[in-house]
Structures are given as structure tokens and as C-alpha cells.
Design a protein around this motif. Sequence first.
Motif, PDB file in Angstrom:
ATOM      1  N   ASP A  99       0.848  -1.197   0.000  1.00 51.61           N
ATOM      2  CA  ASP A  99       0.000   0.000   0.000  1.00 51.61           C
ATOM      3  C   ASP A  99       0.880   1.243   0.000  1.00 51.61           C
ATOM      4  O   ASP A  99       1.829   1.343   0.780  1.00 51.61           O
ATOM      5  CB  ASP A  99      -0.914  -0.008   1.229  1.00 51.61           C
ATOM      6  CG  ASP A  99      -2.037   0.987   1.102  1.00 51.61           C
ATOM      7  OD1 ASP A  99      -1.761   2.208   1.191  1.00 51.61           O
ATOM      8  OD2 ASP A  99      -3.182   0.560   0.901  1.00 51.61           O
ATOM      9  N   SER A 100       0.584   2.195  -0.879  1.00 52.63           N
ATOM     10  CA  SER A 100       1.446   3.357  -1.071  1.00 52.63           C
ATOM     11  C   SER A 100       1.134   4.526  -0.136  1.00 52.63           C
ATOM     12  O   SER A 100       1.861   5.521  -0.132  1.00 52.63           O
ATOM     13  CB  SER A 100       1.354   3.834  -2.519  1.00 52.63           C
ATOM     14  OG  SER A 100       0.023   4.245  -2.805  1.00 52.63           O
ATOM     15  N   ARG A 101       0.087   4.408   0.664  1.00 54.77           N
ATOM     16  CA  ARG A 101      -0.231   5.488   1.603  1.00 54.77           C
ATOM     17  C   ARG A 101       0.768   5.492   2.761  1.00 54.77           C
ATOM     18  O   ARG A 101       1.568   4.577   2.908  1.00 54.77           O
ATOM     19  CB  ARG A 101      -1.666   5.332   2.121  1.00 54.77           C
ATOM     20  CG  ARG A 101      -2.692   5.531   1.001  1.00 54.77           C
ATOM     21  CD  ARG A 101      -4.083   5.222   1.445  1.00 54.77           C
ATOM     22  NE  ARG A 101      -4.251   3.774   1.594  1.00 54.77           N
ATOM     23  CZ  ARG A 101      -5.419   3.180   1.758  1.00 54.77           C
ATOM     24  NH1 ARG A 101      -6.522   3.886   1.820  1.00 54.77           N
ATOM     25  NH2 ARG A 101      -5.488   1.863   1.887  1.00 54.77           N
ATOM     26  N   ASP A 102       0.714   6.517   3.584  1.00 57.01           N
ATOM     27  CA  ASP A 102       1.596   6.643   4.744  1.00 57.01           C
ATOM     28  C   ASP A 102       1.058   5.752   5.869  1.00 57.01           C
ATOM     29  O   ASP A 102       0.458   6.222   6.828  1.00 57.01           O
ATOM     30  CB  ASP A 102       1.665   8.113   5.170  1.00 57.01           C
ATOM     31  CG  ASP A 102       2.641   8.353   6.304  1.00 57.01           C
ATOM     32  OD1 ASP A 102       3.400   7.421   6.665  1.00 57.01           O
ATOM     33  OD2 ASP A 102       2.636   9.474   6.851  1.00 57.01           O
ATOM     34  N   VAL A 103       1.267   4.430   5.726  1.00 59.93           N
ATOM     35  CA  VAL A 103       0.720   3.443   6.657  1.00 59.93           C
ATOM     36  C   VAL A 103       1.528   3.467   7.951  1.00 59.93           C
ATOM     37  O   VAL A 103       2.752   3.369   7.936  1.00 59.93           O
ATOM     38  CB  VAL A 103       0.725   2.027   6.034  1.00 59.93           C
ATOM     39  CG1 VAL A 103       0.258   0.989   7.040  1.00 59.93           C
ATOM     40  CG2 VAL A 103      -0.149   2.003   4.791  1.00 59.93           C
ATOM     41  N   ILE A 104       0.795   3.577   9.080  1.00 60.30           N
ATOM     42  CA  ILE A 104       1.459   3.576  10.387  1.00 60.30           C
ATOM     43  C   ILE A 104       1.185   2.286  11.166  1.00 60.30           C
ATOM     44  O   ILE A 104       1.885   1.991  12.126  1.00 60.30           O
ATOM     45  CB  ILE A 104       1.085   4.818  11.226  1.00 60.30           C
ATOM     46  CG1 ILE A 104      -0.427   4.961  11.374  1.00 60.30           C
ATOM     47  CG2 ILE A 104       1.678   6.075  10.609  1.00 60.30           C
ATOM     48  CD1 ILE A 104      -0.886   6.125  12.250  1.00 60.30           C
ATOM     49  N   PHE A 126      -3.485   4.737   8.540  1.00 60.67           N
ATOM     50  CA  PHE A 126      -2.570   5.581   7.768  1.00 60.67           C
ATOM     51  C   PHE A 126      -2.839   7.054   8.071  1.00 60.67           C
ATOM     52  O   PHE A 126      -3.853   7.401   8.676  1.00 60.67           O
ATOM     53  CB  PHE A 126      -2.699   5.290   6.270  1.00 60.67           C
ATOM     54  CG  PHE A 126      -4.038   5.657   5.671  1.00 60.67           C
ATOM     55  CD1 PHE A 126      -4.220   6.859   4.987  1.00 60.67           C
ATOM     56  CD2 PHE A 126      -5.128   4.792   5.784  1.00 60.67           C
ATOM     57  CE1 PHE A 126      -5.447   7.187   4.438  1.00 60.67           C
ATOM     58  CE2 PHE A 126      -6.356   5.112   5.233  1.00 60.67           C
ATOM     59  CZ  PHE A 126      -6.520   6.318   4.553  1.00 60.67           C
ATOM     60  N   ILE A 127      -1.920   7.888   7.647  1.00 58.18           N
ATOM     61  CA  ILE A 127      -2.086   9.334   7.760  1.00 58.18           C
ATOM     62  C   ILE A 127      -2.549   9.833   6.402  1.00 58.18           C
ATOM     63  O   ILE A 127      -1.854   9.669   5.392  1.00 58.18           O
ATOM     64  CB  ILE A 127      -0.767  10.049   8.154  1.00 58.18           C
ATOM     65  CG1 ILE A 127      -0.213   9.510   9.478  1.00 58.18           C
ATOM     66  CG2 ILE A 127      -0.979  11.568   8.212  1.00 58.18           C
ATOM     67  CD1 ILE A 127      -1.075   9.751  10.687  1.00 58.18           C
ATOM     68  N   ASP A 128      -3.755  10.406   6.363  1.00 62.68           N
ATOM     69  CA  ASP A 128      -4.287  10.946   5.119  1.00 62.68           C
ATOM     70  C   ASP A 128      -3.468  12.183   4.743  1.00 62.68           C
ATOM     71  O   ASP A 128      -3.359  13.140   5.536  1.00 62.68           O
ATOM     72  CB  ASP A 128      -5.761  11.322   5.304  1.00 62.68           C
ATOM     73  CG  ASP A 128      -6.365  11.886   4.036  1.00 62.68           C
ATOM     74  OD1 ASP A 128      -6.763  11.093   3.173  1.00 62.68           O
ATOM     75  OD2 ASP A 128      -6.404  13.133   3.914  1.00 62.68           O
ATOM     76  N   SER A 129      -2.890  12.169   3.548  1.00 62.62           N
ATOM     77  CA  SER A 129      -2.004  13.259   3.134  1.00 62.62           C
ATOM     78  C   SER A 129      -2.743  14.562   2.863  1.00 62.62           C
ATOM     79  O   SER A 129      -2.164  15.634   3.019  1.00 62.62           O
ATOM     80  CB  SER A 129      -1.193  12.838   1.904  1.00 62.62           C
ATOM     81  OG  SER A 129      -2.073  12.502   0.846  1.00 62.62           O
ATOM     82  N   ASN A 132      -3.966  15.497   6.685  1.00 59.07           N
ATOM     83  CA  ASN A 132      -2.993  15.249   7.751  1.00 59.07           C
ATOM     84  C   ASN A 132      -3.712  14.729   9.000  1.00 59.07           C
ATOM     85  O   ASN A 132      -3.573  15.270  10.094  1.00 59.07           O
ATOM     86  CB  ASN A 132      -2.177  16.509   8.065  1.00 59.07           C
ATOM     87  CG  ASN A 132      -0.942  16.177   8.872  1.00 59.07           C
ATOM     88  OD1 ASN A 132      -0.412  15.074   8.778  1.00 59.07           O
ATOM     89  ND2 ASN A 132      -0.493  17.120   9.674  1.00 59.07           N
ATOM     90  N   GLU A 134      -5.375  10.924  10.919  1.00 55.38           N
ATOM     91  CA  GLU A 134      -5.347   9.472  10.948  1.00 55.38           C
ATOM     92  C   GLU A 134      -6.642   8.891  10.390  1.00 55.38           C
ATOM     93  O   GLU A 134      -7.740   9.390  10.690  1.00 55.38           O
ATOM     94  CB  GLU A 134      -5.142   8.961  12.378  1.00 55.38           C
ATOM     95  CG  GLU A 134      -3.751   9.160  12.905  1.00 55.38           C
ATOM     96  CD  GLU A 134      -3.543   8.534  14.272  1.00 55.38           C
ATOM     97  OE1 GLU A 134      -4.493   7.985  14.862  1.00 55.38           O
ATOM     98  OE2 GLU A 134      -2.395   8.593  14.756  1.00 55.38           O
TER      99      GLU A 134
END
Length: 191
Positions: A99-104, A126-129, A132, A134
Amino acid sequence: MGKHKKGKPEWMKQTLELKEDHHWKSKPGYKIFVADRGAVRFDIPRGWHLEPGKNSFKFMEKQPPNNDCCLEMSFNHLPPADYSLFPLAAMLKKIAEQDSRDVIERGEVITLNRQTARIVWVELKFIDSNENREAYSRICVGLGSNIQVLITFDYWADQADVMTPVWDEVLRSLTLGLYIRDPSTGVAFPD
């Protein structure tokens, strides 16, 4: 809703009067969604907005752009074959890892076995770009009765207590390949 068989997908919405002795049942506060006479069926909260797309259906708690979540479903008819050995869980795990999102956070793949289907799902945080903020994304893949379904559900992390029960009900009610002879009664093939 049915999918036009040749060429570009064309979705047709049809509303029918149910017969007094119909067999359709859903949890209070929910309504039943059926695609292609029963290829895919699940329950969705009553009052949610439906948007048919070219290759999928989207369900949102409010009309866009004011929505805070989106549940999306697409499906395919597969050629007759034995899919029981297809590595469904491993495939979904790989999808989640790529997954290419900012997965935390990545959850473990959860497997649900039904009489006529195998269903796997995973949760990503993830953090929605854009905001900003969660958010959660839940991804489900199911195989059964020569139907493959993909369901995704994205929602804000601070709304998890409201949205998690929606996901649970979608998965609890998810049925693949139970075709309905008479939609006004809800009687499935074979009778």
C-alpha cells in the motif's frame, strides 16, 4: 442492480414491491444491497448514499463532498474452476504490504470461512495526506461460487466506534453467488 453483459458496464437500478411473504431480512437500521441478481449481497446502513461507478459501487454516510467515509465494492465473474487452493490470505497480505499510503499500522489478515465462500480482510491505519489526519482502511477480498469480490472501507480514525459496526455487518451479511429467482420474494436458486 444488474451489470450489462456486453461492452461497457451499465448499471440499472430497479425498485420492486416486495410480496407480503418475502424472505428478505436485514438487521434493524440496515437495508439489503444486491448486485447482479445475487452475485454479491450484503447489508448497508439505511439512508446511506449509493453511487454506481463504471466498475464499482460506492456507499457513503452522506452525499459527497460532505461524506466522512466510503465503502466501495466491485466484483468479477470467474470461469468455473476450483479456487479452494488459491492463496487468498497471502495475496491480501502482499497487497497490504505494498500500500502506497503513509501506513502507520498494519493488522493481521483475518480469514472468514463460509459454506460457499472464503473471505479475507485486513485493516491499515494511515495518515491521510490531504487532511494530515489518521484514518483506517479496511480491505476485503472474497471468493465463492465463481465470484470474486473486493470491498474497501475508508474512514477517519476518530469515527472508528461508529464505522466498525458497519464493517462488521457488511462482512456478516456478505453472500456470494446466491442467485435470486424472484426479487420480490427473495427466494434463491435452487428453491
